[in-house]
Design an enzyme around this catalytic site. Structure first.
Site: not given
Length: 152
Positions: A88, A146
């Protein structure tokens, strides 16, 4: 507003669109409902390819509405490569607001188009899985999926 509900490995997904692009993508308890517009059909096609491991970059028009800060956060999410993660704090730095880590987390939580706008690729500074609207189980599944298809 046109919508459809598709099945996926993470549950039923509600996909909504307007004339300009996708407006929402999230899990739902609604029953399956086939796409009835070309855009929704293409969204289902691309999401199916993503879940099959054959698509790494979505090419769909999006119509996202939010504050200027949210829009910057969501645009930054779209630059995180498939199979990679950032913190973040890194996302905050990328949008030019290095002290806005918590605000970035709040904006990501309000991301209306999950998966296509990959907020699941943002993790805690210590590498932990934190804060995902679809739940940490879904975030973990998407990241592992992924990684499996990139060999990382």
């Amino acid at each position: 507003m046109p919508f459809c509900v598709m099945d996926s490995p993470v549950g039923h997904l509600l996909i909504e669109a307007d004339e300009q692009g996708l407006t929402a993508l999230d899990r739902t308890d609604k029953p399956l409902s086939p796409p009835d517009t070309p855009l929704l059909t293409e969204a289902v096609h691309q999401l199916s390819a993503y879940f099959n491991g054959t698509l790494t970059d979505f090419d769909l028009p999006l119509h996202m509405t939010g504050t200027p800060f949210q829009l910057r956060c969501w645009q930054a999410l779209r630059t995180i490569p498939y199979g990679e993660t950032i913190s973040y704090g890194e996302q905050a730095r990328r949008i030019g607001s290095p002290r806005a880590t918590r605000a970035v987390g709040g904006a990501n939580h309000r991301n209306p188009i999950s998966i296509v706008v990959p907020c699941h690729r943002v993790i805690g500074a210590d590498g932990s899985l934190t804060g995902y609207g679809g739940g940490l189980g879904m975030k973990r599944w998407l990241l592992e999926h992924e990684q499996k298809h990139t060999g990382t």
